[in-house]
Design an enzyme around this catalytic site. Sequence first.
Site, short mmCIF file in Angstrom:
data_model
loop_
_atom_site.label_atom_id
_atom_site.label_comp_id
_atom_site.label_asym_id
_atom_site.label_seq_id
_atom_site.Cartn_x
_atom_site.Cartn_y
_atom_site.Cartn_z
N GLU A 135 -17.21 57.29 5.88
CA GLU A 135 -16.17 56.70 5.03
C GLU A 135 -16.80 56.16 3.76
O GLU A 135 -17.75 55.38 3.81
CB GLU A 135 -15.45 55.59 5.79
CG GLU A 135 -14.28 55.03 5.05
CD GLU A 135 -13.52 54.02 5.87
OE1 GLU A 135 -12.74 53.28 5.25
OE2 GLU A 135 -13.70 53.94 7.10
N SER A 180 -10.72 55.27 3.54
CA SER A 180 -9.80 54.51 4.38
C SER A 180 -8.45 54.41 3.68
O SER A 180 -8.31 54.78 2.52
CB SER A 180 -10.36 53.10 4.63
OG SER A 180 -10.18 52.30 3.48
#
Length: 188
Positions: free
Chosen positions: A76, A102
């Site tokens: 991420e 995210s």
Amino acid sequence: FYPTGGLQVMRGNLAPDTAVTKPGAIDPSARHFVGKALCFDCEEDANEAILRGEIQEGTVIVIRYEGPKGGPGMREMYKSMKYLNGMGMATTVALVTDGRFSGTNNGCFVGHVSPEAASGGPIAVVRDGDLIEIDTLSGLLELKVSAEEIQERLKHWTPKEPKFRRGYLSIYAKSVSSAAEGAIIKYE
């Protein structure tokens, strides 16, 4: 409220198998972005450059080798966007990666670029200074380099050494499918 969904699947010569962005999280002034690439082969190097103040307006930060195979595990990339936002550059700098984001990110970002750099996708051969066009509403992600030049660069590309040579992450990196196919382990 928007007349379209919250996510936009992107395509173009930089993401022939797709990429993903979230137009609702992008300021309207940055939903169409053209800028010069500044390439990093991992998130940490990009973050250091951001924090040192080396990123200029009009830059498209390219973070590669963070996809399902390269990460491994499709890391991420939230820190880079958070740093840019905190430094007031969310509308003047874009970010393109084969990693993921995210749901809390904002700014002009595109993730899940497929095929990823570790698989020899076009993102692997982007060079600093190349122009990249991101049109989050039409779904265009384009490297402003000729198809012939991209093919020539890919002929000379060599894969990076895997981050893991043993253990589960090594097995995962060897057998995982692309982000466009769900980043699942393939058994053959």
